[in-house]
Design an enzyme around this catalytic site. Structure first.
Site, PDB file in Angstrom:
ATOM      1  N   CYS A  65      39.856  94.686  10.398  1.00 14.67           N
ATOM      2  CA  CYS A  65      40.759  93.633   9.943  1.00 14.67           C
ATOM      3  C   CYS A  65      40.030  92.578   9.098  1.00 14.67           C
ATOM      4  CB  CYS A  65      41.498  93.051  11.137  1.00 14.67           C
ATOM      5  SG  CYS A  65      43.099  92.378  10.677  1.00 14.67           S
ATOM      6  N   HIS A 114      43.144  97.281  14.824  1.00  7.42           N
ATOM      7  CA  HIS A 114      42.262  96.846  15.915  1.00  7.42           C
ATOM      8  C   HIS A 114      42.128  97.923  16.990  1.00  7.42           C
ATOM      9  CE1 HIS A 114      41.901  92.566  14.794  1.00  7.42           C
ATOM     10  NE2 HIS A 114      43.085  92.767  14.242  1.00  7.42           N
ATOM     11  N   GLU A 163      39.946  98.076  19.164  1.00  8.43           N
ATOM     12  CA  GLU A 163      39.429  97.434  20.394  1.00  8.43           C
ATOM     13  C   GLU A 163      40.553  96.864  21.250  1.00  8.43           C
ATOM     14  OE1 GLU A 163      39.442  96.125  17.482  1.00  8.43           O
ATOM     15  OE2 GLU A 163      39.791  93.948  17.594  1.00  8.43           O
TER      16      GLU A 163
HETATM   17  N1  GLN Z   1      45.129  87.749   8.494  1.00 10.31           N
HETATM   18  C1  GLN Z   1      43.732  87.622   8.788  1.00 10.31           C
HETATM   19  C2  GLN Z   1      42.940  87.257   7.539  1.00 10.31           C
HETATM   20  O1  GLN Z   1      43.424  87.371   6.470  1.00 10.31           O
HETATM   21  C3  GLN Z   1      43.154  88.880   9.383  1.00 10.31           C
HETATM   22  C4  GLN Z   1      43.823  89.163  10.709  1.00 10.31           C
HETATM   23  C5  GLN Z   1      42.958  89.874  11.689  1.00 10.31           C
HETATM   24  O2  GLN Z   1      41.745  89.966  11.551  1.00 10.31           O
HETATM   25  N2  GLN Z   1      43.595  90.337  12.739  1.00 10.31           N
HETATM   26  O3  GLN Z   1      41.815  86.877   7.655  1.00 10.31           O
END
Ligand code: GLN
Length: 193
Positions: free
Chosen positions: A86, A168, A170
């Site tokens: 992410c 994710h 995890e």
């Molecule tokens: N929306 C977040 C960002 O742009 C990322 C979200 C996440 O890591 N779950 O940094």
């Protein structure tokens, strides 16, 4: 599939400036790795692999710059496996650390759809994926393998020993990616996509 324990002494760092590092550390610990939190360049010394967690990419980016971690992470990723999720994926893109030849689009699934879960087709297998205000990959170079997509947009990519996921693992009890990271760190792969 592999649920094997890590060989003794595999040292995996988790970037712990901000975000969801604890869940990654718990999985790695459960797999038998020697886990440590990374907050400064010195913390990278002696590690065999690194996890870049999710969180808030703007905040994480500021922390990386503040701690002088940008160049050390780039150098580390040159010679070691990295698993990013992410916001961690965003950190590795062309607009940030430039470790991966990808451009990411933040919050790509829209404001209404802040969070969702889905089963991704993964080779002949399935990966249950939790997306939280997730990015997708909007552009990528020839060296990048797309491993999984949602609605035609890459959400998992690999370039060399670097794997980046928009979701994710995890948070869903999915341990195979961490298992692969440990296997990469010990020089053998035991789960391929
Ligand atoms: N929306 C977040 C960002 O742009 C990322 C979200 C996440 O890591 N779950 O940094």
């Amino acid at each position: 599939m592999n649920d094997g324990a890590a060989p003794a002494g595999v040292r995996v760092g988790v970037l712990a400036l901000q975000g969801g590092f604890a869940a990654h550390a718990a999985i790695l610990d459960g797999l038998g790795a020697d886990v440590s939190e990374v907050r400064t360049p010195d913390d990278l010394v002696g590690l065999d692999a690194l996890v870049m967690p999710g969180g808030e990419s703007t905040v994480m980016s500021l922390g990386i710059v503040r701690e002088g971690l940008a160049d050390p992470i780039v150098r580390f990723a040159d010679t070691h496996p990295v698993l990013a999720t992410c916001a961690g994926m965003i950190m590795l893109d062309r607009d940030h650390l430039g470790v991966l030849d990808i451009t990411t689009q933040r919050n790509a699934f829209g404001r209404q759809v802040k969070s969702f879960e889905t089963d991704l087709a993964w080779g002949g297998d399935t990966v249950h994926a939790v997306f939280i205000r997730a990015p997708w990959v909007s552009e990528w170079g020839a060296a990048v393998d797309v491993l999984a997509e949602v609605d035609g947009h890459p959400v998992a990519v690999r370039q060399g020993a670097i794997t980046a996921l928009a979701f994710h693992p995890e948070l869903s009890g999915e341990r195979r990616f961490h298992d692969v990271l440990i296997a990469q760190a010990t020089g053998s792969r035991n789960w391929s996509s």
